[in-house]
Design a protein around this motif. Structure first.
Motif, mmCIF file in Angstrom:
data_model
loop_
_atom_site.group_PDB
_atom_site.id
_atom_site.type_symbol
_atom_site.label_atom_id
_atom_site.label_comp_id
_atom_site.label_asym_id
_atom_site.label_seq_id
_atom_site.Cartn_x
_atom_site.Cartn_y
_atom_site.Cartn_z
ATOM 1 N N ALA A 236 33.206 -27.625 -40.010
ATOM 2 C CA ALA A 236 32.994 -27.294 -38.594
ATOM 3 C C ALA A 236 32.176 -26.018 -38.447
ATOM 4 O O ALA A 236 31.265 -25.945 -37.614
ATOM 5 N N GLY A 237 32.482 -25.003 -39.259
ATOM 6 C CA GLY A 237 31.747 -23.747 -39.176
ATOM 7 C C GLY A 237 30.298 -23.906 -39.595
ATOM 8 O O GLY A 237 29.376 -23.461 -38.904
ATOM 9 N N LEU A 238 30.075 -24.561 -40.738
ATOM 10 C CA LEU A 238 28.713 -24.765 -41.232
ATOM 11 C C LEU A 238 27.912 -25.684 -40.314
ATOM 12 O O LEU A 238 26.684 -25.601 -40.268
ATOM 13 N N ALA A 246 18.594 -26.392 -36.466
ATOM 14 C CA ALA A 246 17.894 -27.458 -35.747
ATOM 15 C C ALA A 246 17.179 -26.914 -34.519
ATOM 16 O O ALA A 246 16.007 -27.230 -34.265
ATOM 17 N N HIS A 247 17.866 -26.082 -33.734
ATOM 18 C CA HIS A 247 17.254 -25.495 -32.535
ATOM 19 C C HIS A 247 16.075 -24.597 -32.915
ATOM 20 O O HIS A 247 15.019 -24.626 -32.268
ATOM 21 N N HIS A 248 16.265 -23.784 -33.948
ATOM 22 C CA HIS A 248 15.196 -22.887 -34.382
ATOM 23 C C HIS A 248 13.979 -23.677 -34.868
ATOM 24 O O HIS A 248 12.825 -23.309 -34.580
ATOM 25 N N THR A 249 14.235 -24.759 -35.593
ATOM 26 C CA THR A 249 13.141 -25.584 -36.116
ATOM 27 C C THR A 249 12.335 -26.213 -34.992
ATOM 28 O O THR A 249 11.098 -26.214 -35.013
ATOM 29 N N VAL A 250 13.043 -26.759 -33.997
ATOM 30 C CA VAL A 250 12.360 -27.383 -32.859
ATOM 31 C C VAL A 250 11.504 -26.352 -32.124
ATOM 32 O O VAL A 250 10.369 -26.633 -31.728
ATOM 33 N N ALA A 251 12.035 -25.141 -31.952
ATOM 34 C CA ALA A 251 11.283 -24.094 -31.249
ATOM 35 C C ALA A 251 10.095 -23.604 -32.073
ATOM 36 O O ALA A 251 8.983 -23.454 -31.552
ATOM 37 N N LEU A 263 19.945 -35.488 -31.509
ATOM 38 C CA LEU A 263 20.928 -34.903 -32.425
ATOM 39 C C LEU A 263 22.316 -34.878 -31.804
ATOM 40 O O LEU A 263 23.308 -35.270 -32.437
ATOM 41 N N TYR A 264 22.402 -34.424 -30.536
ATOM 42 C CA TYR A 264 23.708 -34.338 -29.878
ATOM 43 C C TYR A 264 24.289 -35.725 -29.575
ATOM 44 O O TYR A 264 25.510 -35.916 -29.638
ATOM 45 N N ILE A 265 23.428 -36.673 -29.265
ATOM 46 C CA ILE A 265 23.891 -38.050 -29.065
ATOM 47 C C ILE A 265 24.455 -38.597 -30.370
ATOM 48 O O ILE A 265 25.507 -39.253 -30.397
ATOM 49 N N LEU A 266 23.757 -38.302 -31.469
ATOM 50 C CA LEU A 266 24.219 -38.747 -32.789
ATOM 51 C C LEU A 266 25.572 -38.136 -33.129
ATOM 52 O O LEU A 266 26.470 -38.822 -33.642
ATOM 53 N N LEU A 267 25.742 -36.846 -32.818
ATOM 54 C CA LEU A 267 27.026 -36.184 -33.073
ATOM 55 C C LEU A 267 28.144 -36.789 -32.241
ATOM 56 O O LEU A 267 29.284 -36.921 -32.702
ATOM 57 N N ALA A 273 28.169 -37.212 -38.557
ATOM 58 C CA ALA A 273 26.923 -36.444 -38.625
ATOM 59 C C ALA A 273 27.204 -34.954 -38.802
ATOM 60 O O ALA A 273 26.319 -34.198 -39.217
ATOM 61 N N MET A 274 28.433 -34.537 -38.484
ATOM 62 C CA MET A 274 28.827 -33.142 -38.728
ATOM 63 C C MET A 274 28.601 -32.766 -40.185
ATOM 64 O O MET A 274 28.172 -31.644 -40.494
ATOM 65 N N LEU A 275 28.900 -33.709 -41.080
ATOM 66 C CA LEU A 275 28.777 -33.440 -42.512
ATOM 67 C C LEU A 275 27.319 -33.191 -42.897
ATOM 68 O O LEU A 275 27.028 -32.339 -43.744
ATOM 69 N N ILE A 276 26.392 -33.915 -42.258
ATOM 70 C CA ILE A 276 24.965 -33.723 -42.541
ATOM 71 C C ILE A 276 24.533 -32.325 -42.114
ATOM 72 O O ILE A 276 23.870 -31.596 -42.866
ATOM 73 N N LEU A 277 24.926 -31.936 -40.884
ATOM 74 C CA LEU A 277 24.571 -30.607 -40.389
ATOM 75 C C LEU A 277 25.232 -29.516 -41.227
ATOM 76 O O LEU A 277 24.618 -28.474 -41.494
ATOM 77 N N ALA A 278 26.479 -29.760 -41.641
ATOM 78 C CA ALA A 278 27.177 -28.776 -42.473
ATOM 79 C C ALA A 278 26.478 -28.615 -43.817
ATOM 80 O O ALA A 278 26.380 -27.499 -44.346
ATOM 81 N N THR A 279 25.987 -29.718 -44.360
ATOM 82 C CA THR A 279 25.264 -29.658 -45.634
ATOM 83 C C THR A 279 23.976 -28.849 -45.484
ATOM 84 O O THR A 279 23.626 -28.042 -46.356
ATOM 85 N N ILE A 280 23.281 -29.056 -44.354
ATOM 86 C CA ILE A 280 22.068 -28.274 -44.081
ATOM 87 C C ILE A 280 22.421 -26.791 -43.983
ATOM 88 O O ILE A 280 21.725 -25.925 -44.527
ATOM 89 N N GLY A 281 23.531 -26.494 -43.285
ATOM 90 C CA GLY A 281 23.973 -25.111 -43.171
ATOM 91 C C GLY A 281 24.331 -24.515 -44.521
ATOM 92 O O GLY A 281 24.039 -23.347 -44.797
ATOM 93 N N LEU A 282 24.950 -25.328 -45.378
ATOM 94 C CA LEU A 282 25.335 -24.856 -46.716
ATOM 95 C C LEU A 282 24.102 -24.539 -47.560
ATOM 96 O O LEU A 282 24.006 -23.467 -48.174
#
Length: 298
Positions: A236-238, A246-251, A263-267, A273-282
């Motif tokens: 959850a934290g990651l 994701a927001h920074h990349t889009v900007a 992304l938010y629809i997918l979540l 999909a949390m796990l994918i985002l957490a992996t990116i954060g890791l």
């Protein structure tokens, strides 16, 4: 929502009135509690820790008093205090002192992690405990309403309850804090919230903890109840770090905002999909995607 924040910041009395009103309404409709927590955090961030605490006390008193008056039981009010009042004030204190959303997020993870550990110490077998609660309170309601359910699936679902509650609390607490920070930015320092959110980056200790828990989970297998629950907290934290990336990349890449909507629809549709985002954060802990994107733009 911004109008509520603006009214609350007109003076300490206005903030107290707003918190008392929404705290009372939250007894009947729980989502109003989000506004209670956001106002408490905003007062703490903008005025002072002391004024934020006073606002917290008024929210607690009004919720407890009305809950006891209506139901004669204070327990639901205690849940409300834990859900969107006291932890939010603590997170706001950390954010005010450090000016770091990442450290506030880490505090939310630590509080939740300690709560999970204490729960496992108090309840030797959480799965059996959740199943017993279901059989005592939920199953009779299903049977009375003639709603069919597969009793064989309940133990499997019970294995995830503690972890899901922990994830929910982190997401709820940090989301409320984000609302307050956004209010503060819009009212007093436009554009600052975007900068703060883009910079969310958890300490490397979080990444190392994630790796250790993953290894322990593989070694312990099905017996890793506590490890499993704590892993959800790390994810959850990651995840929030992944969302910031994701927001920074889009900007930075000047991409269409439809990517974020998707992304938010997918979540929402697929929580996995949390796990994918957490992996990116890791991975970002060592790769630092945001710094790379910025250097490419230079």
């Amino acid at each position: 929502m911004l109008g509520i924040a603006n009214y609350s910041m007109k003076g300490p009395m206005q903030a107290i009135i707003a918190v008392v009103l929404f705290s009372a309404l939250s007894v009947f409709l729980a989502p109003f509690g989000i506004l209670v927590g956001a106002i408490i955090a905003l007062v703490t961030l903008r005025i002072s820790v002391t004024e934020g605490f006073k606002t917290l006390i008024w929210g607690v008193v009004s919720n407890v008093a009305l809950t006891i008056l209506i139901s004669g039981n204070y327990f639901p009010a205690m849940i409300s205090i834990i859900e969107y009042m006291l932890p939010i004030w603590l997170l706001a204190v950390v954010l005010r002192q450090t000016n770091s959303l990442a450290l506030a997020l880490q505090l939310a993870m630590v509080i939740t992690g300690l709560s999970v550990v204490l729960f496992h110490m108090a309840v030797p077998n959480p799965v059996d405990w959740w199943v017993a609660l279901f059989n005592q309170y939920v199953a009779p309601l299903f049977e009375a309403s003639q709603i069919p359910f597969d009793a064989k699936l309940i133990p499997n679902l019970a294995e995830m309850v503690t972890m899901l509650i922990a994830i929910f609390m982190i997401i709820l607490w940090f989301s409320i804090l984000i609302i307050a920070r956004w209010w503060q930015s819009e009212l007093y320092n436009p554009g600052q919230f975007k900068i703060d959110f883009y910079q969310i980056s958890l300490p490397k200790s979080t990444a190392y903890t994630a790796i250790v828990l993953a290894i322990l989970g593989l070694v312990s297998g099905a017996e890793a109840g506590l490890v499993y629950d704590l892993s959800g907290i790390i994810i959850a934290g990651l995840m929030f770090q992944g969302i910031a990336i994701a927001h920074h990349t889009v900007a930075t890449k000047e991409l269409n905002k439809a990517w974020l909507v998707g992304l938010y629809i997918l979540l929402f549709l697929f929580p996995q999909a949390m796990l994918i985002l957490a992996t990116i954060g890791l991975v970002d802990t060592w790769v630092d995607f945001r710094n790379r994107w910025e250097n490419e733009e230079l």
